[in-house]
Write an enzyme that holds these catalytic residues in place. Structure first.
Site, short mmCIF file in Angstrom:
data_model
loop_
_atom_site.label_atom_id
_atom_site.label_comp_id
_atom_site.label_asym_id
_atom_site.label_seq_id
_atom_site.Cartn_x
_atom_site.Cartn_y
_atom_site.Cartn_z
N ALA A 64 0.87 -1.17 0.00
CA ALA A 64 0.00 0.00 0.00
C ALA A 64 0.92 1.22 0.00
CB ALA A 64 -0.89 -0.01 1.23
N GLY A 109 0.63 -4.88 0.92
CA GLY A 109 -0.56 -4.96 0.06
C GLY A 109 -0.31 -5.72 -1.24
N GLU A 112 -0.59 -9.27 -0.39
CA GLU A 112 -2.02 -9.51 -0.13
C GLU A 112 -2.81 -9.61 -1.44
OE1 GLU A 112 -1.90 -6.13 2.64
OE2 GLU A 112 -2.84 -7.43 4.12
N GLU A 132 4.56 -4.91 7.43
CA GLU A 132 3.80 -3.80 8.02
C GLU A 132 4.17 -3.48 9.46
OE1 GLU A 132 2.53 -6.13 6.08
OE2 GLU A 132 1.03 -5.30 4.74
N1 CAA Z 1 4.58 3.13 -0.91
C1 CAA Z 1 4.97 4.28 -1.49
N2 CAA Z 1 6.09 4.41 -2.23
C2 CAA Z 1 6.87 3.32 -2.36
C3 CAA Z 1 6.54 2.09 -1.75
C4 CAA Z 1 5.33 2.01 -1.01
N3 CAA Z 1 4.90 0.87 -0.44
N4 CAA Z 1 7.51 1.19 -2.03
C5 CAA Z 1 8.42 1.85 -2.80
N5 CAA Z 1 8.04 3.14 -3.00
C6 CAA Z 1 8.73 4.18 -3.74
C7 CAA Z 1 9.94 4.70 -2.97
O1 CAA Z 1 9.54 5.65 -2.01
C8 CAA Z 1 10.77 5.28 -4.09
O2 CAA Z 1 10.23 6.53 -4.44
P1 CAA Z 1 11.22 7.77 -4.79
O3 CAA Z 1 12.00 7.29 -5.99
O4 CAA Z 1 10.28 8.88 -5.08
O5 CAA Z 1 12.08 7.95 -3.58
C9 CAA Z 1 10.50 4.32 -5.26
O6 CAA Z 1 9.27 3.64 -4.94
C10 CAA Z 1 11.57 3.28 -5.43
O7 CAA Z 1 11.75 2.62 -4.17
P2 CAA Z 1 13.16 2.48 -3.44
O8 CAA Z 1 14.06 3.60 -3.83
O9 CAA Z 1 12.89 2.28 -1.99
O10 CAA Z 1 13.69 1.14 -4.14
P3 CAA Z 1 14.69 0.07 -3.50
O11 CAA Z 1 15.04 -0.85 -4.59
O12 CAA Z 1 15.79 0.74 -2.76
O13 CAA Z 1 13.82 -0.73 -2.40
C11 CAA Z 1 11.86 -1.88 -1.61
C12 CAA Z 1 12.72 -1.49 -2.83
C13 CAA Z 1 12.64 -2.83 -0.72
C14 CAA Z 1 10.60 -2.55 -2.14
C15 CAA Z 1 11.51 -0.60 -0.80
O14 CAA Z 1 10.97 0.36 -1.71
C16 CAA Z 1 10.49 -0.82 0.28
O15 CAA Z 1 10.83 -1.32 1.33
N6 CAA Z 1 9.23 -0.43 0.02
C17 CAA Z 1 8.19 -0.49 1.02
C18 CAA Z 1 7.73 -1.91 1.26
C19 CAA Z 1 6.68 -1.95 2.34
O16 CAA Z 1 6.93 -1.62 3.49
N7 CAA Z 1 5.45 -2.36 1.97
C20 CAA Z 1 4.35 -2.46 2.88
C21 CAA Z 1 3.56 -1.21 2.87
S1 CAA Z 1 2.34 -1.17 4.16
C22 CAA Z 1 1.02 -2.00 3.56
O17 CAA Z 1 1.06 -2.57 2.48
C23 CAA Z 1 -0.20 -1.96 4.42
C24 CAA Z 1 -1.26 -2.91 4.05
O18 CAA Z 1 -1.19 -4.10 4.25
C25 CAA Z 1 -2.52 -2.40 3.54
#
Ligand code: CAA
Length: 258
Positions: A64, A109, A112, A132
């Site tokens: 998400a 998400g 999921e 999360e």
């Molecule tokens: N939401 C918003 N933006 C996201 C995102 C997310 N879940 N995941 C990645 N992005 C964005 C980053 O912010 C980045 O944006 P900018 O270029 O503007 O800075 C872009 O995508 C590229 O990401 P990274 O630079 O972080 O890429 P990376 O290769 O270094 O890392 C990754 C990749 C490990 C997937 C890392 O992006 C990450 O950890 N993302 C978040 C994963 C996460 O925590 N997901 C769970 C979200 S909570 C949820 O989903 C709740 C639910 O159940 C409903």
């Protein structure tokens, strides 16, 4: 309909839904979830298998959208969660087989979303997880429930409590992913599976899916009763008459889904 963050393509009876917002690794913001809901509602009876995958090279869906969620009030978060749950339920309840082609990160998400599909295949590059708790929340689009049903309580707790990202091979070992394919072979494999499904009776497949899903939430006697009733009902269908006649006449069946 024109979408901004997703693409719905159709090739014969197989549709492919791309979550296509690569600059944010296909993260699910409200707009993307609303587009997904509209796209799933628009799927016609001519579509008999749906493949769900991520646009771009890196991600299936990285979760998400954290940038959007960070500012949500409690009431807004309830609405956001409800929207996500609605999309996952809609996907799960489609009367056709759905296949997640996990081509990269499937986190939160994204994991999921894959879990709401009937079958999950992954590329060697895939990474799955429910991180999360690292953000101070819990999975919010069905992960605590669907992952637990998929891999059992202890494994689900391990993945959710640690927030650990697992690779495709580990996900296969857990039974979460059915097969691991080289990146370029992932969509072709999903299409091969779809082609096998297309040879069979659409009504029978829809009923099999319904009985499996409904039965999984019931005790065995009630679930078997559902199977017995549905098996019998299918003998009122044109597909049953055609399927069995074609077998006896030693020719391929031509099903109409009726
Ligand atoms: N939401 C918003 N933006 C996201 C995102 C997310 N879940 N995941 C990645 N992005 C964005 C980053 O912010 C980045 O944006 P900018 O270029 O503007 O800075 C872009 O995508 C590229 O990401 P990274 O630079 O972080 O890429 P990376 O290769 O270094 O890392 C990754 C990749 C490990 C997937 C890392 O992006 C990450 O950890 N993302 C978040 C994963 C996460 O925590 N997901 C769970 C979200 S909570 C949820 O989903 C709740 C639910 O159940 C409903």
């Amino acid at each position: 309909m024109a979408y901004e963050n997703i693409r719905l393509e159709q090739d014969g009876a197989v549709a492919t839904l791309f979550i296509d917002r690569p600059k944010a690794l296909n993260a699910l913001n409200s707009k993307t979830l609303q587009e997904l809901e509209a796209a799933l509602n628009s799927i016609g009876t001519d579509v008999r298998v749906l493949i769900v995958t991520g646009g771009g090279e890196k991600a299936f869906v990285a979760g998400a959208d954290i940038a959007e969620m960070a500012a949500l009030s409690e009431a807004q978060a309830q609405e956001f969660g409800a929207l996500g749950h609605r999309v996952m339920a809609k996907l799960e309840e489609l009367p056709i087989p759905t296949i997640a082609a996990v081509n990269g990160f499937a986190l939160g998400g994204g994991c999921e979303l894959a879990l709401a599909c009937d079958l999950i295949y992954a590329s060697e590059k895939a990474k799955l997880g429910l991180p999360e708790v690292g953000l101070g929340v819990i999975p919010g689009f069905g992960g605590t429930q669907r992952l637990t049903r998929a891999v059992g309580r202890a494994r689900a707790k391990e993945l959710i409590f640690t927030g650990e990202r697992i690779d495709a091979a580990k996900a296969k070992e857990l039974g979460l992913v059915l097969e691991v394919l080289p990146a370029e072979g992932l969509l072709p494999h999903c299409r091969e599976v779809a082609a096998k499904i297309l040879k069979n009776g659409p009504l029978a497949i829809a009923k099999a899916k319904k009985v499996i899903e409904a039965g999984a939430d019931q005790d065995l006697r009630v679930a078997n009763e559902l199977e017995r009733k549905t098996f019998g009902e299918l003998f009122g269908s044109a597909d049953q008459r055609e399927g069995m006649k074609a077998f006896l006449e030693k020719r391929p069946a031509t099903f109409t889904g009726k």
